[in-house]
Enzyme design. Structure first.
Site, PDB file in Angstrom:
ATOM      1  N   ASN A   1       0.662  -1.183  -0.120  1.00 57.72           N
ATOM      2  CA  ASN A   1       0.334  -0.057  -0.157  1.00 57.72           C
ATOM      3  C   ASN A   1       0.660   1.466  -0.097  1.00 57.72           C
ATOM      4  O   ASN A   1       1.997   1.205   0.399  1.00 57.72           O
ATOM      5  CB  ASN A   1      -0.755   0.294   1.365  1.00 57.72           C
ATOM      6  CG  ASN A   1      -0.505  -0.384   2.811  1.00 57.72           C
ATOM      7  OD1 ASN A   1       0.508  -0.603   2.401  1.00 57.72           O
ATOM      8  ND2 ASN A   1      -0.681  -0.097   3.212  1.00 57.72           N
ATOM      9  N   ILE A   2       0.436   2.427  -0.693  1.00 56.74           N
ATOM     10  CA  ILE A   2       1.233   3.862  -0.825  1.00 56.74           C
ATOM     11  C   ILE A   2       0.076   4.691  -0.718  1.00 56.74           C
ATOM     12  O   ILE A   2      -1.449   5.234  -1.414  1.00 56.74           O
ATOM     13  CB  ILE A   2       1.279   3.632  -2.635  1.00 56.74           C
ATOM     14  CG1 ILE A   2       2.557   2.697  -2.601  1.00 56.74           C
ATOM     15  CG2 ILE A   2       2.807   5.519  -2.295  1.00 56.74           C
ATOM     16  CD1 ILE A   2       2.673   2.667  -4.287  1.00 56.74           C
ATOM     17  N   GLU A   3       0.068   5.470   0.930  1.00 52.29           N
ATOM     18  CA  GLU A   3      -0.586   6.442   0.988  1.00 52.29           C
ATOM     19  C   GLU A   3      -0.667   7.866   0.915  1.00 52.29           C
ATOM     20  O   GLU A   3       0.424   7.817   0.821  1.00 52.29           O
ATOM     21  CB  GLU A   3      -1.395   5.851   2.531  1.00 52.29           C
ATOM     22  CG  GLU A   3      -2.076   4.803   2.917  1.00 52.29           C
ATOM     23  CD  GLU A   3      -2.313   4.237   4.130  1.00 52.29           C
ATOM     24  OE1 GLU A   3      -1.565   5.165   4.886  1.00 52.29           O
ATOM     25  OE2 GLU A   3      -2.344   3.159   4.677  1.00 52.29           O
TER      26      GLU A   3
ATOM     27  N   GLU B   1      -3.377  -4.365  -2.984  1.00 50.40           N
ATOM     28  CA  GLU B   1      -3.926  -5.764  -4.109  1.00 50.40           C
ATOM     29  C   GLU B   1      -3.639  -5.183  -5.358  1.00 50.40           C
ATOM     30  O   GLU B   1      -2.733  -5.863  -6.709  1.00 50.40           O
ATOM     31  CB  GLU B   1      -4.933  -6.300  -3.910  1.00 50.40           C
ATOM     32  CG  GLU B   1      -5.088  -7.002  -2.560  1.00 50.40           C
ATOM     33  CD  GLU B   1      -5.524  -5.749  -1.319  1.00 50.40           C
ATOM     34  OE1 GLU B   1      -6.089  -6.473  -0.700  1.00 50.40           O
ATOM     35  OE2 GLU B   1      -4.955  -4.275  -1.702  1.00 50.40           O
TER      36      GLU B   1
ATOM     37  N   CYS C   1     -10.779  -5.100  -0.345  1.00 52.51           N
ATOM     38  CA  CYS C   1     -12.234  -3.981  -0.340  1.00 52.51           C
ATOM     39  C   CYS C   1     -12.967  -4.379  -1.579  1.00 52.51           C
ATOM     40  O   CYS C   1     -11.947  -4.862  -2.556  1.00 52.51           O
ATOM     41  CB  CYS C   1     -11.239  -2.279   0.082  1.00 52.51           C
ATOM     42  SG  CYS C   1     -11.029  -2.046  -1.535  1.00 52.51           S
TER      43      CYS C   1
ATOM     44  N   CYS D   1     -10.964  -3.299  -4.748  1.00 53.41           N
ATOM     45  CA  CYS D   1      -9.658  -4.165  -5.051  1.00 53.41           C
ATOM     46  C   CYS D   1     -10.062  -5.822  -5.504  1.00 53.41           C
ATOM     47  O   CYS D   1      -9.351  -6.145  -6.312  1.00 53.41           O
ATOM     48  CB  CYS D   1      -8.736  -4.755  -3.852  1.00 53.41           C
ATOM     49  SG  CYS D   1      -7.768  -2.604  -3.396  1.00 53.41           S
TER      50      CYS D   1
END
Length: 132
Positions: free
Chosen positions: A48-50, A61, A91, A94
């Site tokens: 994940n890249i927030e 994903e 989610c 995804c």
């Protein structure tokens, strides 16, 4: 009929996903890693890249699936998502990507600790009313 993914592949995916997990760019609490297997048996990873504007976040994903596609592969066989959370699944957004490239028979797994049990489901079991 779903594709059988050997336990040795799940173990490789786990190692790769946890490595990606450590690279996650997190502004919130949860680092997430993912590994996917292409129809050709190649493994790709993502994390994940927030972003400060949360609508720009990239989920692990989608990051892994993007790597699969950018390498020229078109079919997703299985995905493993890892995070230090008690229970979780991808989610809905995804899952849209999982259904798009893997279909209802794609195997979706999650693992909440390194070396822990991998819970596995078919995509259709996670979203039984998905409009395919």
């Amino acid at each position: 009929m779903s594709v059988l993914v050997e336990e040795s592949i799940w173990n490789q995916m786990s190692e790769i996903a946890w490595n990606s997990h450590s690279n996650a760019r997190v502004l919130g609490k949860t680092q997430v890693g993912a590994a996917v297997v292409s129809g050709e048996g190649k493994i790709f990873s993502g994390c994940n890249i927030e972003h400060k504007f949360r609508s720009h976040d990239i989920h692990a994903e989608v990051s892994a699936i993007s790597s699969l596609v950018s390498s020229g592969c078109t079919k997703l066989t299985a995905i493993l998502v890892v995070a230090q959370r008690t229970q979780f699944t991808p989610c809905g957004s995804c899952m849209d990507w999982i259904f798009e490239l893997g279909g209802s028979e794609c195997v979706v797994g999650y693992q909440n600790e390194k070396g822990g049990d991998i819970k596995k489901f078919l995509a259709r079991d996670l979203m039984p009313h998905y409009p395919i």
